[in-house]
Design a protein around this motif. Structure first.
Motif, PDB file in Angstrom:
ATOM      1  N   VAL A 175       0.830  -1.205   0.000  1.00 55.79           N
ATOM      2  CA  VAL A 175       0.000   0.000   0.000  1.00 55.79           C
ATOM      3  C   VAL A 175       0.865   1.256   0.000  1.00 55.79           C
ATOM      4  O   VAL A 175       0.351   2.370  -0.029  1.00 55.79           O
ATOM      5  N   GLY A 176       2.178   1.069   0.037  1.00 59.42           N
ATOM      6  CA  GLY A 176       3.122   2.172  -0.097  1.00 59.42           C
ATOM      7  C   GLY A 176       4.004   1.907  -1.305  1.00 59.42           C
ATOM      8  O   GLY A 176       3.503   1.640  -2.398  1.00 59.42           O
ATOM      9  N   ALA A 177       5.319   1.986  -1.117  1.00 58.72           N
ATOM     10  CA  ALA A 177       6.246   1.682  -2.214  1.00 58.72           C
ATOM     11  C   ALA A 177       5.922   0.304  -2.774  1.00 58.72           C
ATOM     12  O   ALA A 177       5.719  -0.656  -2.028  1.00 58.72           O
ATOM     13  N   PHE A 178       5.885   0.209  -4.102  1.00 61.61           N
ATOM     14  CA  PHE A 178       5.397  -1.020  -4.723  1.00 61.61           C
ATOM     15  C   PHE A 178       6.512  -1.842  -5.359  1.00 61.61           C
ATOM     16  O   PHE A 178       6.620  -3.039  -5.138  1.00 61.61           O
ATOM     17  N   TYR A 179       7.356  -1.206  -6.178  1.00 63.77           N
ATOM     18  CA  TYR A 179       8.362  -1.926  -6.954  1.00 63.77           C
ATOM     19  C   TYR A 179       9.778  -1.575  -6.517  1.00 63.77           C
ATOM     20  O   TYR A 179      10.035  -0.530  -5.925  1.00 63.77           O
ATOM     21  N   ILE A 180      10.706  -2.445  -6.886  1.00 59.90           N
ATOM     22  CA  ILE A 180      12.116  -2.087  -7.003  1.00 59.90           C
ATOM     23  C   ILE A 180      12.302  -1.654  -8.450  1.00 59.90           C
ATOM     24  O   ILE A 180      12.042  -2.420  -9.373  1.00 59.90           O
ATOM     25  N   HIS A 181      12.743  -0.422  -8.662  1.00 61.83           N
ATOM     26  CA  HIS A 181      12.903   0.111 -10.013  1.00 61.83           C
ATOM     27  C   HIS A 181      14.359  -0.042 -10.448  1.00 61.83           C
ATOM     28  O   HIS A 181      15.237   0.649  -9.936  1.00 61.83           O
TER      29      HIS A 181
ATOM     30  N   ARG B 237      10.489 -10.385 -11.323  1.00 60.94           N
ATOM     31  CA  ARG B 237      10.434  -9.294 -12.293  1.00 60.94           C
ATOM     32  C   ARG B 237       9.013  -9.165 -12.831  1.00 60.94           C
ATOM     33  O   ARG B 237       8.355 -10.165 -13.133  1.00 60.94           O
ATOM     34  N   VAL B 238       8.560  -7.937 -12.952  1.00 61.23           N
ATOM     35  CA  VAL B 238       7.231  -7.698 -13.501  1.00 61.23           C
ATOM     36  C   VAL B 238       7.236  -8.113 -14.969  1.00 61.23           C
ATOM     37  O   VAL B 238       8.065  -7.629 -15.750  1.00 61.23           O
ATOM     38  N   PRO B 239       6.357  -9.007 -15.385  1.00 58.34           N
ATOM     39  CA  PRO B 239       6.404  -9.507 -16.767  1.00 58.34           C
ATOM     40  C   PRO B 239       6.050  -8.425 -17.774  1.00 58.34           C
ATOM     41  O   PRO B 239       5.108  -7.657 -17.580  1.00 58.34           O
ATOM     42  N   VAL B 240       6.809  -8.372 -18.864  1.00 58.19           N
ATOM     43  CA  VAL B 240       6.551  -7.361 -19.892  1.00 58.19           C
ATOM     44  C   VAL B 240       5.476  -7.813 -20.866  1.00 58.19           C
ATOM     45  O   VAL B 240       5.031  -7.032 -21.708  1.00 58.19           O
ATOM     46  N   LEU B 241       5.035  -9.066 -20.775  1.00 58.43           N
ATOM     47  CA  LEU B 241       4.000  -9.561 -21.677  1.00 58.43           C
ATOM     48  C   LEU B 241       2.604  -9.420 -21.090  1.00 58.43           C
ATOM     49  O   LEU B 241       1.641  -9.932 -21.642  1.00 58.43           O
ATOM     50  N   GLN B 242       2.489  -8.742 -19.944  1.00 53.99           N
ATOM     51  CA  GLN B 242       1.172  -8.532 -19.363  1.00 53.99           C
ATOM     52  C   GLN B 242       0.309  -7.690 -20.303  1.00 53.99           C
ATOM     53  O   GLN B 242       0.809  -6.976 -21.168  1.00 53.99           O
TER      54      GLN B 242
ATOM     55  N   GLY C  27      11.661   1.997 -17.141  1.00 44.34           N
ATOM     56  CA  GLY C  27      11.291   1.100 -18.227  1.00 44.34           C
ATOM     57  C   GLY C  27      10.614  -0.178 -17.788  1.00 44.34           C
ATOM     58  O   GLY C  27       9.661  -0.187 -17.032  1.00 44.34           O
ATOM     59  N   TYR C  28      11.129  -1.297 -18.291  1.00 40.68           N
ATOM     60  CA  TYR C  28      10.558  -2.601 -17.983  1.00 40.68           C
ATOM     61  C   TYR C  28      11.234  -3.269 -16.793  1.00 40.68           C
ATOM     62  O   TYR C  28      10.840  -4.351 -16.388  1.00 40.68           O
ATOM     63  N   SER C  29      12.287  -2.691 -16.239  1.00 39.52           N
ATOM     64  CA  SER C  29      13.055  -3.350 -15.186  1.00 39.52           C
ATOM     65  C   SER C  29      12.461  -3.053 -13.815  1.00 39.52           C
ATOM     66  O   SER C  29      13.048  -2.336 -13.004  1.00 39.52           O
ATOM     67  N   ASN C  30      11.290  -3.581 -13.564  1.00 38.37           N
ATOM     68  CA  ASN C  30      10.636  -3.423 -12.273  1.00 38.37           C
ATOM     69  C   ASN C  30      10.496  -4.786 -11.612  1.00 38.37           C
ATOM     70  O   ASN C  30      10.207  -5.785 -12.282  1.00 38.37           O
ATOM     71  N   TYR C  31      10.697  -4.817 -10.298  1.00 41.88           N
ATOM     72  CA  TYR C  31      10.672  -6.069  -9.549  1.00 41.88           C
ATOM     73  C   TYR C  31       9.791  -5.903  -8.321  1.00 41.88           C
ATOM     74  O   TYR C  31       9.722  -4.817  -7.739  1.00 41.88           O
ATOM     75  N   GLN C  32       9.159  -6.997  -7.922  1.00 44.06           N
ATOM     76  CA  GLN C  32       8.350  -6.997  -6.715  1.00 44.06           C
ATOM     77  C   GLN C  32       8.959  -7.967  -5.707  1.00 44.06           C
ATOM     78  O   GLN C  32       9.435  -9.053  -6.074  1.00 44.06           O
ATOM     79  N   ILE C  33       8.970  -7.566  -4.444  1.00 46.19           N
ATOM     80  CA  ILE C  33       9.489  -8.418  -3.374  1.00 46.19           C
ATOM     81  C   ILE C  33       8.386  -9.388  -2.971  1.00 46.19           C
ATOM     82  O   ILE C  33       7.314  -8.971  -2.526  1.00 46.19           O
ATOM     83  N   LEU C  34       8.625 -10.675  -3.124  1.00 46.07           N
ATOM     84  CA  LEU C  34       7.567 -11.662  -2.927  1.00 46.07           C
ATOM     85  C   LEU C  34       7.079 -11.714  -1.482  1.00 46.07           C
ATOM     86  O   LEU C  34       5.913 -12.015  -1.231  1.00 46.07           O
ATOM     87  N   GLU C  35       7.958 -11.445  -0.540  1.00 51.53           N
ATOM     88  CA  GLU C  35       7.553 -11.464   0.872  1.00 51.53           C
ATOM     89  C   GLU C  35       7.036 -10.113   1.351  1.00 51.53           C
ATOM     90  O   GLU C  35       6.539 -10.012   2.482  1.00 51.53           O
TER      91      GLU C  35
ATOM     92  N   PRO D 263      -1.539  -6.630  -8.341  1.00 55.62           N
ATOM     93  CA  PRO D 263      -0.353  -7.094  -7.604  1.00 55.62           C
ATOM     94  C   PRO D 263      -0.029  -8.515  -8.064  1.00 55.62           C
ATOM     95  O   PRO D 263      -0.802  -9.437  -7.838  1.00 55.62           O
ATOM     96  N   PHE D 264       1.103  -8.699  -8.711  1.00 58.23           N
ATOM     97  CA  PHE D 264       1.377  -9.968  -9.385  1.00 58.23           C
ATOM     98  C   PHE D 264       1.496 -11.135  -8.417  1.00 58.23           C
ATOM     99  O   PHE D 264       1.221 -12.270  -8.775  1.00 58.23           O
ATOM    100  N   VAL D 265       1.897 -10.873  -7.175  1.00 58.67           N
ATOM    101  CA  VAL D 265       1.984 -11.973  -6.221  1.00 58.67           C
ATOM    102  C   VAL D 265       0.605 -12.469  -5.825  1.00 58.67           C
ATOM    103  O   VAL D 265       0.482 -13.489  -5.169  1.00 58.67           O
TER     104      VAL D 265
END
Length: 446
Positions: A57-63, A82-87, A186-194, A314-316
């Motif tokens: 609900v705050g910071a979402f991605y690692i950019h 990594r956030v999928p680019v084919l979404q 760009g496309y290099s965004n990541y989400q922390i699974l935990e 939220p991809f997780v």
């Protein structure tokens, strides 16, 4: 008589924690004062709405691929995806509905190759080369006659990503930051699974006995050698003393003069505080009735109908987990909705969502919700910082400048190399402020 510490850090967000880590490694006596009953600042993960699964609900991605946040994740033994680019995305563009995988964006009939070329190359280059009187992003897009699809994407990436409206963000200042940045979002965004909160908690575990929660600083008095800090705690007023103070408070708190500085901060710093803008942000997480959207729409990542809300998944939370749709509301509309009751704010947000969804997916979709009003939070008072027209990196440098050799400043607003409004940018400023503080202490001891 209050105990005097070598350093007191104001704020236990990621910049304050990064600073504390460096001071701890140098065996410096320090204390962190945090107004909230938790650490993390604008990092906040909810584990209740999705049955224990993390929802940011705050910071979402690692950019970015190479930023310092990844090192924090590895050290904590956590995982990223990594956030999928084919979404798929869903947009209203020029009165028409577009649905497409992002990589097929140039070839979609509603969007088109010309609009993609404008958004991805021509407009960023034109803004980079622009040397005329500064304009807002909206004025610039009008001047160059941007195509509707290009206007939509550029507005999302340059204004809404900063929790601002297109007529609030400047052209020259953000372009200056782009030229300094070492990572492209760009496309290099990541989400922390935990979840980000898990990362912060693990990182701060060794610092717990040096962090005072529920301690709201109200006054900072300084002279050439010592600083006295007044704070309010649940037990009443309390006083702290230090040789040095590191200020990591959000820009919104500094703008509101929630902390009195005596003597006042220098004019150059006051001008920087007033000049740099702080976007309004509101996060609404909605738990949907099982299968309602995925069954009818398939997998998708982002939806936008031209309003103040950008909707994403939220991809997780995909594949067998509770179905969550997150709305990130920005700009003046976020400020307005922050003043509404939850049911009123949800109704306004669903109205935007219904404009995007096809018939048959609109009724009875909401099961539960979570609302986070960052603009109304008295310890934050906004979203991310951005540069409005006629404001540049020089103002960030002025905000980051130490005062009288005893006050030092950190936080994403003070990042001077193009990585503001990011978690890794905040971490880097904490490291920078720790280095400045250590050099000052060593010079005094020499």
């Amino acid at each position: 008589m209050p105990i005097e510490h070598e350093v007191v850090i104001l704020g236990a967000g990621v910049s304050g924690l990064a600073c504390a880590e460096r001071l701890a490694r140098a065996s410096v006596d320090f204390l962190v004062l945090e107004a909230k009953p938790r650490i993390g600042g604008r990092v906040l993960t909810d584990y209740s709405l999705a049955d224990g699964h993390p929802i940011e609900v705050g910071a979402f991605y690692i950019h970015g691929k190479r930023v310092v946040t990844h090192a924090w994740v590895r050290d904590a033994g956590l995982r990223t995806r990594r956030v999928p680019v084919l979404q798929r995305g869903r947009f209203w563009i020029d009165g028409r509905h577009a649905r497409f995988p992002y990589l097929m964006l140039p070839f979609h009939p509603t969007f088109g190759l010309r609009a993609f070329y404008q958004a991805a190359y021509a407009l960023p280059k034109a803004m980079e080369r622009y040397r005329g009187p500064d304009l807002s992003l909206a004025e610039f897009l009008d001047r160059v006659d941007a195509l509707p699809g290009a206007r939509s994407l550029v507005t999302i990436l340059r204004a809404h990503a900063a929790a601002a409206d297109a007529d609030e963000v400047g052209v020259r200042g953000p372009s200056e930051e782009d030229a300094l940045a070492t990572e492209s979002f760009g496309y290099s965004n990541y989400q922390i699974l935990e979840g980000y909160s898990d990362l912060v908690a693990r990182r701060a575990a060794s610092l717990r006995d040096r962090i005072r929660l529920n301690t709201k600083v109200t006054r900072v008095e300084r002279n050439s050698a010592r600083v006295r800090i007044e704070a309010l705690t649940p037990e009443g007023p309390e006083e702290f003393r230090a040789k040095r103070v590191v200020v990591t408070l959000p820009l919104g708190v500094l703008k509101a003069d929630a902390v009195a500085f005596d003597p006042p901060l220098p004019d150059s710093k006051r001008r920087a505080i007033e000049a740099i803008a702080f976007g309004h942000a509101m996060s609404i997480q909605m738990r949907l009735r099982e299968g309602n959207l995925t069954r009818r729409l398939g997998d998708f990542g982002l939806m936008w109908g031209g309003g103040a809300s950008t909707f994403h998944r939220p991809f997780v939370a995909l594949r067998g987990r509770p179905e969550i749709l997150a709305a990130f509301v920005v700009g003046r509309e976020a400020d307005r909705r922050a003043r509404l009751r939850d049911d009123e704010a949800i109704a306004a947000t669903l109205e935007e969502l219904h404009a995007i969804l096809p018939a048959g997916t609109r009724e009875g979709i909401l099961d539960a919700h979570l609302v986070q009003r960052w603009s109304a939070d008295p310890d934050v008072l906004g979203g991310y910082t951005f540069l409005p027209p006629h404001v540049g990196v020089r103002e960030r440098r002025a905000l980051a400048e130490p005062v009288d050799g005893v006050l030092f400043f950190a936080g994403e607003a003070t990042h001077t190399r193009g990585e503001s409004a990011t978690v890794h940018g905040a971490i880097e400023t904490g490291y920078r402020a720790a280095g400045e503080t250590l050099r000052s202490l060593r010079a005094e001891a020499a």
